[in-house]
Design a protein around this motif. Structure first.
Motif, PDB file in Angstrom:
ATOM      1  N   SER A 461      22.654 -13.190  19.620  1.00 20.91           N
ATOM      2  CA  SER A 461      23.115 -11.825  19.876  1.00 20.91           C
ATOM      3  C   SER A 461      24.138 -11.389  18.842  1.00 20.91           C
ATOM      4  N   GLN A 462      24.958 -12.307  18.398  1.00 17.67           N
ATOM      5  CA  GLN A 462      25.939 -11.968  17.381  1.00 17.67           C
ATOM      6  C   GLN A 462      25.282 -11.709  16.027  1.00 17.67           C
ATOM      7  N   MET A 463      24.218 -12.447  15.705  1.00 19.37           N
ATOM      8  CA  MET A 463      23.516 -12.254  14.446  1.00 19.37           C
ATOM      9  C   MET A 463      22.857 -10.888  14.381  1.00 19.37           C
ATOM     10  N   GLU A 464      22.536 -10.336  15.525  1.00 16.19           N
ATOM     11  CA  GLU A 464      21.912  -9.037  15.554  1.00 16.19           C
ATOM     12  C   GLU A 464      22.873  -7.919  15.157  1.00 16.19           C
ATOM     13  N   VAL A 465      24.146  -8.233  15.207  1.00 12.61           N
ATOM     14  CA  VAL A 465      25.138  -7.208  14.862  1.00 12.61           C
ATOM     15  C   VAL A 465      24.980  -6.780  13.413  1.00 12.61           C
ATOM     16  N   GLY A 466      24.748  -7.719  12.547  1.00 12.47           N
ATOM     17  CA  GLY A 466      24.473  -7.413  11.138  1.00 12.47           C
ATOM     18  C   GLY A 466      25.673  -7.392  10.238  1.00 12.47           C
ATOM     19  N   LYS A 467      26.879  -7.482  10.767  1.00 12.18           N
ATOM     20  CA  LYS A 467      28.048  -7.520   9.918  1.00 12.18           C
ATOM     21  C   LYS A 467      28.114  -8.864   9.177  1.00 12.18           C
ATOM     22  N   GLU A 468      28.531  -8.775   7.908  1.00 10.71           N
ATOM     23  CA  GLU A 468      28.545  -9.992   7.069  1.00 10.71           C
ATOM     24  C   GLU A 468      29.511 -11.030   7.615  1.00 10.71           C
ATOM     25  N   ALA A 469      30.700 -10.583   8.032  1.00 10.44           N
ATOM     26  CA  ALA A 469      31.687 -11.534   8.519  1.00 10.44           C
ATOM     27  C   ALA A 469      31.215 -12.231   9.776  1.00 10.44           C
ATOM     28  N   ILE A 470      30.580 -11.452  10.676  1.00  7.81           N
ATOM     29  CA  ILE A 470      30.092 -12.056  11.929  1.00  7.81           C
ATOM     30  C   ILE A 470      28.981 -13.040  11.624  1.00  7.81           C
ATOM     31  N   ARG A 471      28.067 -12.629  10.747  1.00 12.49           N
ATOM     32  CA  ARG A 471      26.959 -13.536  10.417  1.00 12.49           C
ATOM     33  C   ARG A 471      27.457 -14.813   9.729  1.00 12.49           C
ATOM     34  N   VAL A 472      28.373 -14.627   8.806  1.00  9.15           N
ATOM     35  CA  VAL A 472      28.897 -15.807   8.097  1.00  9.15           C
ATOM     36  C   VAL A 472      29.625 -16.718   9.065  1.00  9.15           C
ATOM     37  N   GLY A 473      30.440 -16.105   9.995  1.00 12.04           N
ATOM     38  CA  GLY A 473      31.145 -16.937  10.963  1.00 12.04           C
ATOM     39  C   GLY A 473      30.191 -17.646  11.886  1.00 12.04           C
ATOM     40  N   THR A 474      29.168 -16.940  12.321  1.00 15.39           N
ATOM     41  CA  THR A 474      28.198 -17.561  13.218  1.00 15.39           C
ATOM     42  C   THR A 474      27.466 -18.694  12.517  1.00 15.39           C
ATOM     43  N   LEU A 475      27.021 -18.445  11.296  1.00 11.06           N
ATOM     44  CA  LEU A 475      26.322 -19.492  10.538  1.00 11.06           C
ATOM     45  C   LEU A 475      27.235 -20.693  10.279  1.00 11.06           C
ATOM     46  N   THR A 476      28.525 -20.413  10.081  1.00  7.91           N
ATOM     47  CA  THR A 476      29.466 -21.516   9.890  1.00  7.91           C
ATOM     48  C   THR A 476      29.551 -22.374  11.132  1.00  7.91           C
ATOM     49  N   THR A 493      18.716 -28.361  20.706  1.00  8.15           N
ATOM     50  CA  THR A 493      19.837 -27.577  20.186  1.00  8.15           C
ATOM     51  C   THR A 493      19.612 -27.255  18.713  1.00  8.15           C
ATOM     52  N   ILE A 494      19.147 -28.251  17.949  1.00  5.67           N
ATOM     53  CA  ILE A 494      18.897 -28.049  16.524  1.00  5.67           C
ATOM     54  C   ILE A 494      17.765 -27.043  16.339  1.00  5.67           C
ATOM     55  N   TYR A 495      16.747 -27.160  17.124  1.00  9.02           N
ATOM     56  CA  TYR A 495      15.625 -26.236  17.021  1.00  9.02           C
ATOM     57  C   TYR A 495      16.074 -24.812  17.276  1.00  9.02           C
ATOM     58  N   LEU A 496      16.901 -24.622  18.327  1.00 11.81           N
ATOM     59  CA  LEU A 496      17.393 -23.284  18.631  1.00 11.81           C
ATOM     60  C   LEU A 496      18.281 -22.762  17.495  1.00 11.81           C
ATOM     61  N   ALA A 497      19.088 -23.657  16.936  1.00 13.30           N
ATOM     62  CA  ALA A 497      19.959 -23.238  15.825  1.00 13.30           C
ATOM     63  C   ALA A 497      19.135 -22.803  14.622  1.00 13.30           C
ATOM     64  N   ILE A 498      18.016 -23.514  14.336  1.00 14.79           N
ATOM     65  CA  ILE A 498      17.169 -23.150  13.201  1.00 14.79           C
ATOM     66  C   ILE A 498      16.531 -21.778  13.450  1.00 14.79           C
ATOM     67  N   ARG A 499      16.178 -21.503  14.658  1.00 16.48           N
ATOM     68  CA  ARG A 499      15.603 -20.198  14.972  1.00 16.48           C
ATOM     69  C   ARG A 499      16.605 -19.091  14.665  1.00 16.48           C
ATOM     70  N   VAL A 500      17.850 -19.332  15.028  1.00 14.91           N
ATOM     71  CA  VAL A 500      18.869 -18.330  14.741  1.00 14.91           C
ATOM     72  C   VAL A 500      19.003 -18.139  13.222  1.00 14.91           C
ATOM     73  N   VAL A 501      18.923 -19.222  12.485  1.00 18.10           N
ATOM     74  CA  VAL A 501      19.086 -19.143  11.029  1.00 18.10           C
ATOM     75  C   VAL A 501      17.903 -18.425  10.407  1.00 18.10           C
ATOM     76  N   LYS A 502      16.715 -18.745  10.804  1.00 17.34           N
ATOM     77  CA  LYS A 502      15.526 -18.117  10.237  1.00 17.34           C
ATOM     78  C   LYS A 502      15.541 -16.604  10.411  1.00 17.34           C
ATOM     79  N   ASN A 503      16.215 -16.152  11.452  1.00 18.16           N
ATOM     80  CA  ASN A 503      16.250 -14.720  11.715  1.00 18.16           C
ATOM     81  C   ASN A 503      17.036 -13.967  10.646  1.00 18.16           C
ATOM     82  N   THR A 504      17.823 -14.712   9.832  1.00 16.79           N
ATOM     83  CA  THR A 504      18.667 -14.039   8.822  1.00 16.79           C
ATOM     84  C   THR A 504      18.259 -14.390   7.402  1.00 16.79           C
TER      85      THR A 504
END
Length: 1752
Positions: A461-476, A493-504
């Motif tokens: 949900s945070q990645m959907e915001v699209g702000k660079e700082a939020i995305r960078v913080g989330t990816l961190t 957990t790793i699989y779900l995390a990869i899904r979040v990453v692929k979305n960006t």
């Protein structure tokens, strides 16, 4: 004094002070005890107080005199002794005594504490000693001591420090003792509790703290008493004192199991106090106590089995703690004081460790999470170890462990609050923001373990915001979750995390891309390699390509974007590196992408990580393929697109190994890994060589490595690699790939330069010559010759190719020249290159250099066969057929240098003669000659000299004349150049290079003659420049001289000794330059001198001492001064330092050179020269005895040309200095000068005359030179004698004497020199009057001059009048100032007599007589000189000296000086010698005459020397002497006999008599006269003993006596008659004596009567004697004297008349008649008449005789 641990300990002072205080303490003890003590104990002190005082004093003295005892400063042995005494004393003490003594010791501690505070912090020895005494006493009486100390605590108005000291002592006693008496402990507990609770000020805290510590110490053995006291003051709903809580916490920590029964009530009571604690300090104390209580409970629960007390469960403790936890979280955590919050947070952590395991309480704890989050908001400044996040993290971790999830309703607030903190940048002032971020990350990791799905959903949900700082913080955060190495982290957990990453993945922002790349890399590192295959590798490949493209096509105005893109590229590289090192089973597509990236990218910064990644991939692929190969039985390689292309690319890029973060090592490792895939045959070589290359790069950095050395290593690597592929086309294909890459690099660049080099080397190893030719031709045609870098690269390539393809290269060059239609009329090169038109001269330049480079790399055998033709011939042709501009000249000479270097590099080229050398030399010399000498505009001059330098090393070698010519031309071309200005750097560089080339050329030419002769030739060429009037020329010449001198010293030429005198010549040339007006010239000159001295030291094996080295270095510094006086002083000091290193020959050559160069430059130069000469003469003059003549000659030769008066003066002073030490040598040399009276020599003598003492010395020496001619020749015993005895023209000596006498100060009378000098001049005059050849000096004068001679040197005048000698004598006599003597000399014409040789001896005698009469003071000296003159070997001297003896006989012989000084005997000996010699008649005559004068001057000495006198006189009579000698001898005998008697003569009487008769008939009248006089003298002195002998002598002399009475000489006849009649009495006939009468006055008739009477008597008495007389008389008829013949005829007639018949018959009548008849023919009528008369008598007697006999 002893200093230890920062303290200064003074034993003596401390001991004295301590003794004083002990005395005071003893006085207090002996006095009245305090009133309080008496009331308390009722005791009084006894004598034990004195004893303990003494013991304490003993201990004090013992302690103070210990050097370094233990940390207390006490010696163990001394302390033990003191302690024993102290214990004995304490044992008999009362309680009051103990108290008093403790009080005294505490007083000492207090006083020392005060002193310590004033002096500084530190441990005081006496304070410690007092404490130790009390503590040691407690070992025997602990209760008494403790009671005493406790009592001291009760004393009112006691200081805080005193209490602290007491408590510290009590703690020590309690620790060392066990259980104590309970009353004593109770009193102490009561007092300590009271002190602990009474906190007044800052010092009170310290006092309360030590009191608390004392209670804690007591609790070890008396826990109940202490605990009771504390619990007594811990009351519910009552806020106790803070130190009560503190002490309880300490008790709990130190007595865990004992405290547990009281833990419950303590916690309960404390909980009731929380509401009452409003002060921050109290809250902090309670929090700290709670932290300790919780930790104590945890320890207790872990060791329940060790507890002896009732067990308390964990639940019970948790129930007791939870209310306090709740109050802390809800109330105290919100306190505004950060320290309170810190205390709360620190206490919550151990409390949660007890609360969270409880299921019932856990949910209640979860309920307070929002409070923690609320407290955390904005509190990033809190330190991480007290941050509420730690509490939250602990809650979350416990929830995971206990599997008790947090309620769902609290998750989102947790997620949101923590996520906001990550995505929002913390303020810069928040010091601990990064640490707090880590706490947040740990919280998210804990959440991910328990709530993966919810968390990832939140992330999504945070990645959907699209702000660079939020995305960078989330990816961190996702990366942190992935990196958590927790086995509880599920794959889901790793699989779900990869899904979040692929979305960006489509996000193109830099920071997002970097975050995604980091996640991919982290997935690979964390073991999720399979999860990134496909999407992850593709994303990395895309980012690699994209970032490279953006970086290679960047814009200048977007610097920030470039930085961001560089960061993306770096992260991409890191990711690639991670992937390739961790991911197995890599796809071939990724492998190919990376390989293509290396081959095509222009962004070389990425090459290092790519190569590393490729290496990792290759290793993995090979590993997997090796595994498969081991199963399948065959080996597989990594697939490469083009091995030669890859190798070519990597080789070129490795030429700059430190670019791109050190790409060289990475590429080498890649090559090593791919060795089997690139070329299997090279694998073994690469395994061996690549590690060496890597090691080289690791040992260096980009600042320390060497480009040339590295390229050489790469070429060597390439050579070894290609060597394994011989026989294949591998190298040719590699050459094509290298050729194709030429256009990929810029010009200039290191990579392209190496590319040309590698291409040439590879082509050299090609086997197919035709294909190599095609590649070379292609390279020639596509080269831009106007680009210097490309031109040089092609030249190098062709040269390297010629190493293995010499013929091919030469053929290609010939073909190229043919194809471009080279001719002198047509040059159509431009048509071949439309894009780069060529100039004719440019191609010619390139071809000349190319031929030179070919020769440089060509094989030696090939070179020797092609070097003359075509290589050198082509170079000469291209140069000769060109316009010969500057560029062509430079190319020509560069080619020449390369050719000559190549020839010289051949080892076996001794027999090779370079045929083109003369032609090349002629061309280069022509170039050098036309170069302007007034300015420098190009490096042509430099290159020309370099070319000549290399040519000089080839055969045929230059002759000495050719080498000298080359040196001369080069020197003239360079040294005359004026230095450039300071503002033109390019010309300055060119100027420096030119000078360096000149040095190298001179060095090369000198190498061919590296011997003293070659050195001298070199210096001779430099000399005119060293002495140049231009400063810059002198500077360059001296610098060049210095360089060549250093080369010579360092070379083998140093083994060849310099020629005799060469060292001095070299130093003499350069020494004056040390005073040059130009500073750099002076410095260079000084360094040249140093080199010369080093050379001399090495050849003579002499060592310089340190003092000389230091002085020379100091002089080098001073020589740089601007002050001329200081410079001259430094130069003189240098001369003094070095002069002792010279031998005598070198000193001569040095001075000769210095004199030679005088006048060649300026005045400072000349002054320096004469200064050096003077310095050397001052220090070495004594040793230069053999070389004085040469030195003086050098100075005198150059003295006439010296114009400056000061320099002339210094040179003359040097001459005089030399004369001071070697007077004879200098004098001889000056006198031997060809033209001694020239002006410069006259100036020398005038200078001598100005120095009166020295002039007198010189006069004495000059006089000695004249005297040496007259003294006996002796063997020289020294070198000075040799010079003193050397032949010198006396005329020059006389001229010099005359000059000195004329110019010398008139006041000096020369009285001490007068007798010697006047006598010497007299002797010289005597010798000069003898006929002799003209003086050599006069001959020299006539050769030089055509005019008349100077008056002083006029030979005719000298011969006629004694010339200069007489003038000198006159000057000398005038100085005596004796007017009477001068008048007498003029009056008696002495000078005129001396001038005439005939009257010279007369003049000598007269001069001597006058001088003796008028200068009595000189008589002794004149006597000595006369004797010396008579002993001379020179005849004239002896004659003149003897003449003096003769002429002054009345004065000289009778003078008492002869007797006083015992000079008579030497005089007689000298006269004897003169009389014996037969060399000179005059000398013999004068000697005999002088001996005869003894009878007149010293008659008393005649008898003493009679034997000598008689022998000399007899010798003059016996030998074949002249008549004058014989006359003088008989005259002398006559004088001597007058003083002797018969007995004095001995046997000489007979000899004299016999010899005297011999001269009766002598032709000389004088001889006959002297003989008759002498015989008469003998007759007069005959006594009885000689009468018989002399009678016989008279008989034998009678006939001559009778006859010579008619001697033609009247004086002789007179003397003869006197002698005859003096001898008549020897016949013994009185009748005859009476008839003789005055016989010497008788007339002829009377003499006839006398003769007749005598014959008549003889006939009667001695007829036989008469017969004999007749026969003897007849012998005189033929005498030469006329009158003797007449007398003989007459006497014969008289005798024959008196003969008896008996004797007449014995006569030969016929013979007699014949003799008389012959006289009839005599010319004189008197003779004829006398003969006729005698004949008649004879006839008459004959008839008478016949008648008497009766004969018919």
């Amino acid at each position: 004094m002893e200093e230890s641990n920062g303290l200064t300990w003074a034993p003596e002072a401390a001991s004295a002070q301590f003794e004083e205080e002990m005395a005071e303490a003893a006085a207090d003890v002996n006095g009245d005890v305090s009133e309080e003590a008496e009331d308390a104990e009722g005791l009084a002190l006894d004598d034990s107080g004195k004893e303990v005082t003494a013991n304490l004093a003993f201990l004090s003295l013992s302690a103070t005199h210990c050097s370094r005892p233990s940390h207390l400063g006490l010696s163990s042995s001394i302390f033990t002794v003191g302690l024993g005494v102290g214990v004995m004393s304490w044992g008999s003490w009362s309680r009051a005594g103990i108290y008093q003594q403790v009080t005294n010791l505490l007083d000492i501690m207090d006083s020392e504490s005060a002193k310590t505070d004033m002096a500084g912090a530190g441990l005081d020895m006496r304070k410690t000693l007092a404490s130790v005494i009390i503590t040691e006493k407690a070992t025997a009486e602990p209760s008494m001591v403790i009671c005493a100390l406790t009592r001291c605590l009760k004393v009112p108005e006691i200081s805080t420090q005193r209490k602290i000291n007491i408590y510290n002592i009590l703690q020590e006693i309690i620790q060392q003792e066990g259980e104590l008496e309970e009353p004593c402990v109770q009193r102490l507990v009561s007092v300590a509790s009271k002190e602990m609770r009474e906190i007044s000020e800052v010092e009170g805290y310290t006092k309360a703290e030590v009191a608390s510590d004392t209670l804690v110490a007591l609790s070890r053995n008396h826990f109940s008493l202490v605990m009771y006291e504390l619990q007594h003051h811990l009351k519910p709903l009552h806020l106790t004192d803070e130190f009560v809580v503190v002490t309880l916490a300490k008790l709990a920590n130190g007595n865990v199991f004992e405290f547990m029964p009281y833990m419950g009530i303590t916690l309960a009571t404390i909980f009731t106090m929380l509401r009452l604690a409003n002060e921050a300090k109290m809250r902090q104390v309670i929090c700290s106590a709670m932290e300790t209580f919780c930790e104590t409970v945890q320890f207790y629960l872990r060791h329940l089995e060790d507890s002896m007390y009732p067990v308390m469960t964990e639940e019970q403790f948790a129930l007791k703690l939870f209310p306090i936890y709740r109050y802390f979280v809800t109330v105290w955590l919100r306190h505004h004081n950060p320290e309170v919050k810190m205390g709360v947070v620190k206490s919550l952590k151990p409390m949660l460790s007890l609360l969270l395991p409880n299921d019932d309480l856990r949910e209640q704890v979860y309920d307070y999470i929002p409070l923690l989050l609320a407290e955390y908001q904005g509190k990033g400044h809190l330190q991480p170890f007290v941050h509420p996040l730690q509490v939250l993290r602990q809650i979350l971790e416990v929830s995971v462990v206990t599997n008790t999830p947090i309620p769902q309703m609290q998750l989102n607030p947790i997620f949101s609050e923590l996520h906001v903190q990550v995505c929002t940048k913390a303020p810069a002032q928040h010091q601990y923001s990064s640490q707090n971020l880590m706490e947040i990350v740990h919280c998210f990791i804990a959440l991910a373990r328990s709530y993966p799905k919810e968390l990832m959903k939140f992330f999504f949900s945070q990645m959907e915001v699209g702000k660079e700082a939020i995305r960078v913080g989330t990816l961190t955060l996702i990366r942190a979750v992935v990196s958590a190495e927790d086995p509880k982290m599920s794959l889901r957990t790793i699989y779900l995390a990869i899904r979040v990453v692929k979305n960006t993945l489509s996000d193109a922002r830099s920071k997002v891309r970097m975050a995604i790349l980091r996640i991919i890399g982290q997935l690979a590192l964390s073991g999720y390699q399979d999860q990134i295959k496909g999407w992850g590798l593709k994303y990395v490949s895309v980012q690699l390509t994209l970032s490279t493209y953006k970086l290679t096509n960047h814009w200048d105005n977007f610097y920030q974007r470039d930085l961001e893109e560089k960061m993306v590229h770096k992260v991409t590289m890191d990711t690639v590196k991670i992937i390739t090192s961790s991911v197995s089973g890599m796809t071939n597509e990724f492998w190919v992408r990376l390989l293509c990236y290396i081959m095509e990218t222009d962004y070389t910064e990425a090459l290092t990580p790519i190569c590393i990644s490729l290496t990792n991939l290759a290793e993995r692929q090979l590993h997997s393929k090796y595994a498969e190969a081991s199963m399948s039985g065959k080996c597989k390689h990594v697939d490469l697109p083009a091995p030669q292309k890859l190798l070519a690319r990597l080789l070129v890029l490795m030429s700059s190994p430190y670019k791109g973060e050190g790409r060289g090592i990475a590429m080498l490792q890649l090559l090593r890994t791919l060795s089997h895939s690139i070329a299997p045959t090279m694998a073994s070589v690469w395994e061996q060589e690549i590690p060496l290359l890597i090691r080289y790069l690791e040992e260096h950095t980009e600042f320390t490595w060497n480009q040339k050395a590295w390229e050489d290593k790469l070429i060597q690597f390439l050579r070894l690699s290609l060597k394994t592929t011989q026989g294949t086309s591998w190298s040719l294909r590699l050459s094509k790939e290298l050729n194709n890459q030429i256009g990929s690099f810029d010009s200039p660049s290191l990579e392209k330069g190496f590319l040309y080099r590698a291409l040439g080397f590879t082509l050299a190893m090609g086997l197919e010559a035709d294909k190599v030719e095609l590649l070379l031709l292609e390279l020639l045609y596509k080269t831009d010759y106007s680009n210097d870098f490309d031109q040089e690269g092609v030249v190098l390539c062709f040269g390297l190719c010629a190493r293995g393809q010499a013929r091919t290269v030469l053929n290609v060059l010939q073909d190229f020249e043919d194809r471009i239609q080279e001719s002198e009329q047509s040059w159509q090169i431009s048509a071949w290159r439309k894009d780069h038109p060529w100039r004719r001269e440019t191609v010619k330049s390139a071809l000349m250099v190319m031929y030179g480079c070919v020769s440089s790399y060509c094989h030696p055998q090939m070179l020797l066969s092609h070097v003359d033709t075509p290589i050198t011939a082509k170079i000469i042709h291209h140069y000769s057929s060109s316009c010969q501009d500057i560029s062509l000249k430079m190319a020509f000479m560069k080619g020449v240098v390369q050719v000559t270097r190549a020839i010289r590099s051949i080892k076996d080229q001794e027999d090779f003669h370079f045929a083109q050398k003369p032609t090349l030399t002629r061309l280069v010399m022509a170039i050098l000659k036309v170069e302007p000498t007034d300015h420098l505009a190009s490096p042509v001059r430099t290159m020309a000299m370099d070319a000549l330098s290399h040519l000089s090393k080839l055969r045929p070698f230059y002759s000495i004349e050719e080498s000298n010519e080359l040196m001369d031309i080069s020197l003239h071309s360079v040294i005359s150049l004026q230095p450039p200005g300071e503002d033109n750097e390019s010309i300055k560089t060119l100027y420096a290079n030119t000078l360096r080339s000149l040095e190298q050329l001179m060095e090369s030419l000198m190498q061919r003659q590296l011997d003293p002769r070659g050195l001298q030739e070199m210096v001779h060429l430099l000399e005119k420049w060293i002495l140049s009037e231009k400063e810059w020329e002198r500077e360059k010449a001296t610098n060049l001289h210095l360089h060549l001198m250093q080369i010579y010293v360092q070379s083998v030429g140093v083994c060849i000794p310099l020629k005799l005198g060469q060292f001095g010549t070299l130093v003499g040339l350069i020494a004056p330059c040390t005073c040059d007006t130009h500073q750099r010239t002076r410095v260079a000159s000084t360094n040249i001198l140093s080199s010369l001295l080093d050379l001399h030291a090495s050849q003579t094996c002499s060592l310089w001492d340190a003092a000389k080295e230091k002085e020379l270095e100091k002089c080098k510094e001073d020589i740089q001064e601007a002050d001329a006086d200081k410079v001259f002083c430094a130069s003189s000091r240098i001369a003094k330092v070095v002069c002792m290193e010279f031998n005598c020959d070198e000193v001569v050559s040095l001075i000769q050179k210095l004199c030679e160069n005088i006048g060649a430059l300026d005045l400072p130069h000349d002054k320096a020269a004469v200064t050096w000469i003077g310095t050397f003469l001052q220090m070495r003059a004594r040793e230069l005895e053999d070389k004085v003549a040469e030195i003086l000659g050098a100075i005198l030769v150059h003295l006439p040309v010296v114009d400056h008066p000061e320099v002339r003066r210094l040179l003359i002073e040097d001459i005089l200095l030399l004369a001071h030490y070697h007077q004879e040598t200098v004098l001889t040399s000056l006198l031997r000068q060809p033209l001694p009276m020239e002006s410069h020599l006259t100036e020398v003598w005038l200078t001598v005359a100005q120095n009166v003492p020295f002039a007198r010395t010189m006069l004495h020496s000059l006089m000695g030179r004249l005297q040496s001619r007259f003294t006996p020749r002796v063997n020289a015993t020294s070198k000075a004698d040799i010079w003193r005895l050397a032949a010198v023209d006396p005329l020059m000596t006389l001229c010099t004497i005359h000059l000195l006498l004329e110019k010398l100060d008139r006041g000096d009378k020369l009285r001490d020199l007068f007798p010697d000098l006047i006598y010497t001049l007299l002797l010289q005059l005597s010798s000069s009057l003898r006929p002799k050849a003209a003086s050599p000096v006069l001959k020299t004068w006539r050769l030089v001059h055509t005019g008349t001679l100077p008056e002083e040197m006029n030979l005719e005048r000298c011969l006629r009048a004694g010339g200069i000698t007489i003038k000198s004598m006159q000057l000398l006599l005038k100085r005596i100032n004796n007017e009477r003597l001068l008048h007498a000399l003029e009056e008696q014409s002495v000078w005129a007599l001396l001038e005439d040789s005939l009257t010279f001896l007369e003049g000598v005698g007269l001069l001597a007589r006058l001088c003796t009469q008028n200068m009595e003071s000189y008589r002794l000296r004149l006597s000595e000189l006369v004797l010396r003159g008579m002993a001379s070997e020179v005849l004239s001297c002896r004659v003149s000296s003897t003449a003096v003896c003769v002429e002054v006989r009345p004065v000289f012989m009778s003078h008492p000086i002869l007797y006083q000084q015992k000079l008579l005997r030497p005089a007689v000996m000298m006269l004897e010698k003169g009389a014996e010699q037969e060399e000179d008649e005059a000398l013999r005559v004068l000697s005999l005459r002088a001996l005869g004068n003894m009878a007149l001057g010293a008659p008393k000495k005649v008898k003493q020397y009679r034997k000598l006198l008689l022998e000399q006189c007899l010798g003059s009579l016996r030998g074949p002497a002249s008549s004058s000698v014989t006359v003088e001898g008989m005259e002398t005998l006559t004088k001597i006999l007058a003083e002797l008697r018969e007995g004095d003569m001995g046997s000489s009487f007979e000899a004299v008599s016999e010899l005297c008769r011999v001269f009766f008939d002598n032709e000389s009248e004088l001889l006959r006269l002297k003989a008759f006089v002498l015989f008469g003298k003998l007759a007069k002195m005959v006594g009885i003993s000689k009468q018989r002998f002399f009678k016989g002598e008279v008989k034998r002399a009678w006939v001559p006596l009778l006859l010579h009475c008619q001697d033609p000489c009247s004086s002789t006849a007179h003397a003869c008659r006197a002698t005859m009649f003096r001898c008549v009495h020897f016949w013994g006939w009185r009748s005859l004596e009476s008839s003789s009468g005055q016989g010497h006055t008788k007339t002829d008739k009377e003499m006839t009567v006398f003769q007749t009477s005598m014959c008549s008597i003889l006939t009667q008495k001695k007829p036989a004697v008469l017969y004999g007389f007749f026969l003897e008389t007849m012998s005189y008829v033929k005498n030469d004297l006329l009158r003797i013949r007449i007398a003989a005829c007459k006497l014969a007639g008289i005798i024959v008349k008196q003969l008896s018949v008996h004797y007449l018959k014995k006569l030969d009548w016929q013979a007699l008649r014949n003799s008389l008849q012959e006289l009839q023919l005599d010319s004189d009528p008197g003779v004829r008449k006398a003969a006729l008369e005698t004949l008649k008598v004879l006839d008459s007697c004959s008839q008478h005789w016949q008648l008497a006999l009766g004969l018919p």
